[in-house]
Design an enzyme around this catalytic site. Structure first.
Site, PDB file in Angstrom:
ATOM      1  N   LYS A 111     -15.679 -29.274 -24.580  1.00  0.00           N
ATOM      2  CA  LYS A 111     -14.385 -29.842 -24.183  1.00  0.00           C
ATOM      3  C   LYS A 111     -13.280 -28.955 -24.731  1.00  0.00           C
ATOM      4  O   LYS A 111     -13.296 -28.642 -25.934  1.00  0.00           O
ATOM      5  CB  LYS A 111     -14.249 -31.260 -24.741  1.00  0.00           C
ATOM      6  CG  LYS A 111     -12.931 -31.954 -24.391  1.00  0.00           C
ATOM      7  CD  LYS A 111     -12.852 -33.338 -25.023  1.00  0.00           C
ATOM      8  CE  LYS A 111     -11.523 -34.013 -24.666  1.00  0.00           C
ATOM      9  NZ  LYS A 111     -11.387 -35.344 -25.260  1.00  0.00           N
TER      10      LYS A 111
ATOM     11  N   LYS B 176     -15.749 -28.982 -29.405  1.00  0.00           N
ATOM     12  CA  LYS B 176     -14.453 -29.484 -28.934  1.00  0.00           C
ATOM     13  C   LYS B 176     -13.354 -28.632 -29.554  1.00  0.00           C
ATOM     14  O   LYS B 176     -13.217 -28.550 -30.772  1.00  0.00           O
ATOM     15  CB  LYS B 176     -14.279 -30.948 -29.335  1.00  0.00           C
ATOM     16  CG  LYS B 176     -12.960 -31.571 -28.886  1.00  0.00           C
ATOM     17  CD  LYS B 176     -12.899 -33.034 -29.316  1.00  0.00           C
ATOM     18  CE  LYS B 176     -11.593 -33.696 -28.928  1.00  0.00           C
ATOM     19  NZ  LYS B 176     -11.523 -35.099 -29.380  1.00  0.00           N
TER      20      LYS B 176
END
Length: 323
Positions: A247, A194
């Site tokens: 992400k 992420k």
């Protein structure tokens, strides 16, 4: 002799027969944002079509999702009261635990994923307990309360837990806690890679989770680091993650492919709020063929190696697939 690639493109049925990548409703997890109250369905200005909803509206939304063939959701909570450690997320009567119980009671066929983090629940907007001396999140102290939060989610009936805070050791901590609590069959979908991205802005509007100071660069990943991104996900695999995630998605498809090539685990991508908002704005101003570009974007995620797509576009895509 040169090869005539166009032979398999001239007929639409043959194009379908040789198509390498497909998108179905089974690929999607739809994000939902729940808050206390009744009859609340407030659209987020920066994310047209996305709402903060009270629990009664969430239950109605599940009915609509199932009509479209969407049976998987990920829940985010917006508590009435926030404090320094995100106490609402640690409470069996908190907003997420209450939502999970209600959804599983009313819609037992829904697959309910819970986002496990603290940024929505803390008054400072960071993803854990603050280390005051260094003005960042205290990793190991946050692991302790993350384990507590995981048990709360599991007791409420969550089908899968998705820790998003990017704390070192989070997967091993949660796996040990869940196994010790008798929840060894609950899978963990790790936000394993992420990035500290600029694409999250609209999410912070809907989740009301903007940090009150600084940023999250001390725990989320540097967008410039490819090798570290792969190492993060492989580390989470070794700790016991069941599904890995990248992400944001659109600007990191190279990372998705490289991780996919280095693991046998299923891969998820989170098609984040900024990506969604950009297409919405471009479509509103007739700068793109909106439906076509949305579907092309979903195909790009699958082509890069994603097995699962978390996306605010999921309902729109489902409607396109039904046409």
């Amino acid at each position: 002799m040169f090869q005539r690639f166009r032979r398999t493109r001239l007929n639409k049925h043959l194009r379908s027969l040789v198509r390498e990548t497909s998108v179905t409703t089974d690929d999607f997890i739809y994000p939902l944002f729940v808050r206390s109250g009744e009859g609340i369905k407030t659209e987020v200005a920066s994310m047209p079509g996305v709402f903060q909803m009270s629990l009664d509206e969430i239950l109605k939304e599940c009915v609509e999702l199932k009509k479209l063939g969407l049976y998987s959701i990920i829940l985010f909570g917006i508590p009435d009261v926030k404090d320094s450690i995100g106490s609402d997320s640690l409470c069996e009567h908190g907003i997420i635990a209450s939502a999970v119980r209600a959804v599983k009671k009313e819609h037992p066929d829904m697959f309910v994923v819970t986002d496990l983090c603290f940024c929505e629940y803390t008054d400072h907007g960071h993803c854990g307990i603050i280390d005051e001396a260094n003005e960042t999140v205290n990793n190991d102290a946050t692991l302790e309360i993350s384990a507590q939060q995981a048990i709360v989610h599991a007791k409420a009936g969550a089908d899968m837990i998705a820790p998003s805070g990017m704390m070192d050791g989070i997967i091993e901590t949660l796996r040990d806690a869940l196994d010790a609590g008798g929840y060894e069959n609950i899978p963990i979908m790790s936000y394993s890679t992420k990035f500290a991205s600029g694409y999250y802005g609209p999410f912070r509007d809907v989740a009301e989770s903007t940090p009150s100071f600084g940023d999250r660069a001390s725990y989320q990943m540097d967008p410039a680091n490819r090798r570290e991104a792969i190492s993060e996900s492989i580390s989470d695999e070794m700790q016991g993650a069941d599904i890995l995630m990248v992400k944001p998605a659109l600007a990191y498809l190279d990372i998705v492919r490289e991780i996919k090539d280095n693991t046998s685990l299923p891969m998820a991508v989170y098609n984040v709020s900024g990506e969604y908002a950009m297409l919405k704005l471009a479509g509103k101003h007739d700068l793109i063929d909106y439906d076509r570009v949305v579907m092309e974007t979903m195909i790009s995620f699958k082509r890069a190696g994603a097995d699962i797509i978390i996306s605010y576009h999921a309902k729109e895509v489902a409607k396109m697939l039904l046409k």
